[in-house]
Design a protein around this motif. Structure first.
Motif, mmCIF file in Angstrom:
data_model
loop_
_atom_site.group_PDB
_atom_site.id
_atom_site.type_symbol
_atom_site.label_atom_id
_atom_site.label_comp_id
_atom_site.label_asym_id
_atom_site.label_seq_id
_atom_site.Cartn_x
_atom_site.Cartn_y
_atom_site.Cartn_z
ATOM 1 N N PRO A 131 43.621 35.193 39.059
ATOM 2 C CA PRO A 131 43.467 33.851 39.640
ATOM 3 C C PRO A 131 44.749 33.032 39.656
ATOM 4 O O PRO A 131 44.936 32.201 40.549
ATOM 5 C CB PRO A 131 42.417 33.188 38.750
ATOM 6 N N GLN A 132 45.619 33.268 38.677
ATOM 7 C CA GLN A 132 46.877 32.506 38.678
ATOM 8 C C GLN A 132 47.701 32.867 39.911
ATOM 9 O O GLN A 132 48.288 32.004 40.567
ATOM 10 C CB GLN A 132 47.690 32.790 37.418
ATOM 11 N N MET A 133 47.732 34.153 40.214
ATOM 12 C CA MET A 133 48.532 34.588 41.362
ATOM 13 C C MET A 133 47.887 34.131 42.672
ATOM 14 O O MET A 133 48.583 33.749 43.616
ATOM 15 C CB MET A 133 48.690 36.111 41.356
ATOM 16 N N VAL A 134 46.552 34.172 42.712
ATOM 17 C CA VAL A 134 45.856 33.658 43.902
ATOM 18 C C VAL A 134 46.225 32.182 44.086
ATOM 19 O O VAL A 134 46.563 31.735 45.186
ATOM 20 C CB VAL A 134 44.323 33.821 43.761
ATOM 21 N N GLY A 135 46.197 31.438 42.972
ATOM 22 C CA GLY A 135 46.538 30.009 43.014
ATOM 23 C C GLY A 135 47.960 29.804 43.510
ATOM 24 O O GLY A 135 48.235 28.874 44.275
ATOM 25 N N ALA A 136 48.858 30.664 43.084
ATOM 26 C CA ALA A 136 50.261 30.534 43.505
ATOM 27 C C ALA A 136 50.385 30.669 45.018
ATOM 28 O O ALA A 136 51.050 29.867 45.687
ATOM 29 C CB ALA A 136 51.100 31.601 42.821
ATOM 30 N N GLY A 137 49.720 31.687 45.558
ATOM 31 C CA GLY A 137 49.781 31.911 47.000
ATOM 32 C C GLY A 137 49.211 30.736 47.774
ATOM 33 O O GLY A 137 49.784 30.266 48.763
ATOM 34 N N VAL A 138 48.087 30.214 47.252
ATOM 35 C CA VAL A 138 47.408 29.083 47.897
ATOM 36 C C VAL A 138 48.312 27.857 47.944
ATOM 37 O O VAL A 138 48.366 27.133 48.924
ATOM 38 C CB VAL A 138 46.110 28.764 47.113
ATOM 39 N N LEU A 139 49.060 27.652 46.845
ATOM 40 C CA LEU A 139 49.925 26.477 46.741
ATOM 41 C C LEU A 139 51.118 26.545 47.678
ATOM 42 O O LEU A 139 51.481 25.571 48.333
ATOM 43 C CB LEU A 139 50.485 26.417 45.325
ATOM 44 N N VAL A 155 56.236 33.884 43.259
ATOM 45 C CA VAL A 155 55.850 33.524 41.888
ATOM 46 C C VAL A 155 56.106 34.702 40.960
ATOM 47 O O VAL A 155 56.684 34.546 39.872
ATOM 48 C CB VAL A 155 54.354 33.152 41.832
ATOM 49 N N GLY A 156 55.703 35.888 41.409
ATOM 50 C CA GLY A 156 55.888 37.076 40.579
ATOM 51 C C GLY A 156 57.353 37.255 40.215
ATOM 52 O O GLY A 156 57.697 37.472 39.053
ATOM 53 N N ALA A 157 58.226 37.117 41.204
ATOM 54 C CA ALA A 157 59.656 37.330 40.966
ATOM 55 C C ALA A 157 60.197 36.290 39.987
ATOM 56 O O ALA A 157 60.938 36.632 39.046
ATOM 57 C CB ALA A 157 60.409 37.247 42.290
ATOM 58 N N ALA A 468 51.915 21.853 39.808
ATOM 59 C CA ALA A 468 50.894 22.906 39.933
ATOM 60 C C ALA A 468 51.559 24.280 39.987
ATOM 61 O O ALA A 468 51.072 25.244 39.404
ATOM 62 C CB ALA A 468 50.053 22.670 41.181
ATOM 63 N N PHE A 469 52.678 24.331 40.669
ATOM 64 C CA PHE A 469 53.402 25.601 40.766
ATOM 65 C C PHE A 469 53.933 25.999 39.385
ATOM 66 O O PHE A 469 53.820 27.157 38.965
ATOM 67 C CB PHE A 469 54.552 25.453 41.763
ATOM 68 N N ALA A 470 54.478 24.998 38.669
ATOM 69 C CA ALA A 470 54.961 25.276 37.315
ATOM 70 C C ALA A 470 53.799 25.687 36.415
ATOM 71 O O ALA A 470 53.951 26.494 35.501
ATOM 72 C CB ALA A 470 55.651 24.046 36.745
ATOM 73 N N THR A 471 52.607 25.115 36.684
ATOM 74 C CA THR A 471 51.400 25.482 35.945
ATOM 75 C C THR A 471 51.156 26.976 36.065
ATOM 76 O O THR A 471 50.906 27.680 35.096
ATOM 77 C CB THR A 471 50.191 24.722 36.553
ATOM 78 N N VAL A 472 51.262 27.441 37.301
ATOM 79 C CA VAL A 472 51.059 28.865 37.537
ATOM 80 C C VAL A 472 52.168 29.664 36.857
ATOM 81 O O VAL A 472 51.913 30.640 36.145
ATOM 82 C CB VAL A 472 51.028 29.159 39.053
ATOM 83 N N LEU A 473 53.417 29.212 37.045
ATOM 84 C CA LEU A 473 54.550 29.925 36.446
ATOM 85 C C LEU A 473 54.387 30.055 34.934
ATOM 86 O O LEU A 473 54.527 31.137 34.365
ATOM 87 C CB LEU A 473 55.862 29.175 36.700
ATOM 88 N N GLY A 474 54.055 28.915 34.297
ATOM 89 C CA GLY A 474 53.945 28.905 32.842
ATOM 90 C C GLY A 474 52.839 29.811 32.353
ATOM 91 O O GLY A 474 53.023 30.614 31.432
ATOM 92 N N THR A 475 51.659 29.685 32.970
ATOM 93 C CA THR A 475 50.526 30.485 32.503
ATOM 94 C C THR A 475 50.780 31.963 32.735
ATOM 95 O O THR A 475 50.492 32.801 31.875
ATOM 96 C CB THR A 475 49.234 30.041 33.211
#
Lengths: 629, 103
Positions: A131-139, A155-157, A468-475
């Motif tokens: 879900p974190q990666m899905v969220g990243a793409g959505v953002l 995000v992955g990179a 929100a993007f940093a949220t994904v990065l951090g998690t």
């Protein structure tokens, strides 16, 4: 503007990682930040870890579409910290070294536990990563205008760079920063939402003119719908399982789908939105899809306390909730139906459904608490998994090893409860704000909170999106540290006894991080479009089933044996994943009819958690050493 | 193979007290949480009842679950600190006596 703020934020985060890189030279530095993080910093970093894409994007999106049922996740996620604080925090800190496996295996030194716990950490982390990666793409899609898959890749990179440079120290400070900023700016967002008040004609702060969806009178002539309005022709109609009727109307050369609503024998056709795909062709609302022709953002109040065409002006926080809770307040929500039309094209219709405020503000729109006993059991299962899942999440548990003492572990948990609890209260306002401000993308609810911010201007949108993007990065960073620890420390070092010096261990962790990051990118692309908080709910169920029985029983039951613990972990993983794989929601994801799913529950916890406990007890009793029983 | 914690854990004489206290507080909160789930399952319409400032039971109970978690956490921390301080004072006294004895 949005892109500049976003890029500054990302560059800052990567710079911080590189700066902190010197703390990751030893395995203690890489996996546990040397065990020297201050409890206050760790507490906010806990919040940063926990307030993931699921909390910020998913919960707000779910509240925006199904009201109070989304808030149930906030309640359950927070309640889970009680288990972490009162039962797990201090004992686990005393037992462990770097990972969940260390703690579970501390009293046993069993190869079976090492293997089972490492696999469990990997499985739970990957379930949580999706879900974190899905969220990243959505953002990234609306922010940078790049496709979902590229967003996930980006995000992955970045995350692999963060983790591979500095491990847990970097992850902790990124989480601290992000957790703090998320809470501050969410408070700002809620402040402006409440100050703006409620209106029946939301225009996104003047950015987009309010679009009023039409309706037409019609008659149902023996199952065939006819429109009396001149210039409109019925071209086709479709019935979807559940007795829903949709009618395709022709008007001035355009063809659009309308929802047929029948009340007391009076038929009304309600203008809907549609996406029609056939091969590579895609039409939105009757015209070819393009940058200018996308689904309209929706969500508004049709009536405020019985009045149409009105607005409240500035409200207090309690007034804001009480206006929406009023039974004479009508909220326009949007539902989805899919079918194949006569030409063989796949049609997805987003149709309006008006719901009274008192219905929105209590459970039942998503979780059928008034439904069959199975539907109620599903609800119970979810609430159980949310309550028990937090204390079993590997990326949360490893944070207990970054502080110097058990007392610090306790204090940082309390800071986390305060920060997370406050944020979860804000989610209700952000979700309802999005629900009533005409900012919901009907095809993907995950962007509700950032789009709500956009209705207050590009700057707030940019800041909220960057956070929100940093949220994904951090998690994702935290999850990858946990998962790489499972591979390099638990499996390679402790299970397989691969001889490595400290630097080689760190290198093994970084290579593992790289591989796991790659897997996360792939899964993030595959699971596009699912609500991220639902996916996280499943990760909680797997964690609660696989890990919690082992943690609880090793702390409180002297007869627990190594084989019992290993068996319970394996049973927990297999049953929870098996039940999820054959659940209605996953059948929908496979493109199959959810009614054909052999398992009627979407949430497996009610079966898999007790089963895991029972397995532990039975196997432990069967494998007692002589004279011990 | 070394398997000690990342930072060495000190002996904690208050440990058993904290564990008992934690379990009782956990039981209390679990009952509070279970009641919320039970009302939703057994009498869902009760959740629509307006109880305070135009807010219904669902909203008030939901907020209460969050706020009570924090209050319990603070009480727990306060009681743990008090007990830890008591044991630390006893240890200090013991240390003082043994130093006197040695002197």
């Amino acid at each position: 503007m949005a892109i500049i703020v976003f890029l500054i934020f990302v560059i800052f985060v990567i710079g911080l990682s590189l700066y902190l890189g010197n703390k990751a030279k030893t395995s203690s530095g890489y996996y546990a930040a040397g065990g020297q993080i201050h409890w206050g910093v760790n507490g906010i970093a806990f919040a940063g870890d926990y307030l993931s894409a699921a909390s910020f994007l998913g919960i707000c999106g779910m509240i925006a579409t199904v009201g109070y049922d989304g808030f149930l996740y906030s309640i359950g996620y927070l309640a889970g910290w009680i288990v972490a604080l009162f039962v797990v925090a201090e004992p686990l800190k005393r037992l462990g070294k770097y990972t969940f496996t260390d703690a579970v295996d501390a009293n046993y030194n069993s190869r079976g536990i090492k293997l089972a716990a490492a696999i469990s950490t990997l499985v739970v982390s990957i379930c949580y990563l999706i879900p974190q990666m899905v969220g990243a793409g959505v953002l990234v899609e609306p922010l940078l205008g790049i496709p979902h898959a590229w967003g996930v890749l980006m995000v992955g990179a970045i995350v692999i760079t963060i983790v591979a440079t500095a491990g847990m120290a970097s992850t902790t400070y990124v989480q601290f920063l992000k957790g703090g900023l998320l809470i501050i700016f969410s408070t700002v967002l809620v402040g402006v939402v409440v100050a703006r008040g409620l209106t029946t004609r939301p225009d996104q702060g003047g950015a987009v003119e309010y679009y009023e969806f039409s309706h037409l009178a019609a008659v149902n002539n023996g199952g065939q719908f006819e429109v009396s309005e001149p210039g409109w022709t019925v071209l086709e109609q479709a019935e979807v399982k559940g007795g829903l009727f949709f009618v395709k109307l022709g008007h001035e050369g355009s063809e659009t789908w309308w929802y047929a609503s029948e009340t007391d024998g009076v038929v009304t056709l309600k203008e809907s939105q549609s996406v029609v795909t056939q091969g590579l062709d895609k039409w939105i609302n009757g015209a070819p899809a393009s940058a200018d022709n996308q689904l309209r953002q929706v969500g508004n109040l049709e009536q405020i306390r019985g009045e149409k065409d009105t607005e409240t002006g500035s409200l207090s926080i309690f007034e804001y909730l009480s206006v929406i809770t009023d039974k004479d307040t009508i909220v326009r929500t949007w539902k989805t139906a899919s079918f194949t039309d006569e030409a063989g094209a796949k049609v997805t219709v987003y149709y309006p459904k008006d719901v009274s405020g008192d219905r929105i503000m209590r459970p039942g729109l998503k979780f059928k608490v008034e439904g069959t006993w199975l539907e109620r059991l599903d609800f119970l299962s979810l609430m159980l998994a949310l309550f028990l899942g937090t204390a079993a999440l590997p990326h949360i548990l490893i944070r207990y090893y970054t502080v110097p003492s058990p007392a610090s572990a306790r204090k940082s948990t309390i800071v986390a409860i305060a920060a997370i609890g406050f944020f979860y209260i804000l989610t209700l306002f952000m979700g309802l704000g999005a629900m009533t401000s005409g900012v919901i993308n009907p095809a993907d609810s995950n962007m509700a909170a950032p789009l709500l911010a956009r209705s207050f201007g590009e700057l707030l949108f940019a800041v909220i999106s960057a956070i929100a993007f940093a949220t994904v990065l951090g998690t994702v960073s935290g999850l990858i540290v946990a998962a790489s620890g499972a591979v390099a420390h638990d499996l390679m070092d402790r299970y397989l006894n691969v001889q490595m010096d400290d630097r080689q261990k760190v290198r093994a962790g970084k290579i593992s991080a790289f591989v796991i990051g790659g897997i996360a990118i792939l899964l993030g692309i595959l699971f596009k479009g699912m609500n991220v908080t639902f996916l996280v709910g499943l990760a909680f169920a797997v964690a609660a089933s696989a890990n919690l029985p082992a943690i609880i029983m090793l702390l409180f039951w002297k007869k627990a044996t190594a084989r019992g613990i290993a068996a319970s972990i394996v049973v927990g993983i297999v049953t929870s994943l098996g039940l999820i794989a054959f659940s209605p929601e996953l059948y929908t994801l496979y493109g199959m009819n959810p009614l054909d799913a052999p398992i009627p529950l979407n949430n497996p916890g009610i079966v898999s958690i007790p089963l895991s406990f029972i397995t532990l007890v039975v196997v432990s009793l069967l494998t007692q050493k002589k004279g011990q029983a | 193979m070394h398997h000690e914690p990342a930072t060495p854990a000190e002996k904690d004489p208050a440990g058993p007290y904290k564990m008992r206290l934690g379990i009782w507080m956990f039981v209390f909160y679990s009952l509070f949480y279970a009641s919320f789930v039970a009302i939703n399952l057994l009498s869902p319409l009760t959740m629509a009842a307006i109880v305070f400032a135009g807010l219904n039971l669902a909203t008030v109970y939901g907020f209460a679950l969050i706020v009570v978690a924090l209050i319990e956490a603070l009480i727990y921390d306060g009681m743990c600190r008090k007990k830890e301080a008591e044991f630390a004072a006893k240890e200090k006294q013991k240390g003082g006596k043994s130093q006197k004895g040695e002197g």
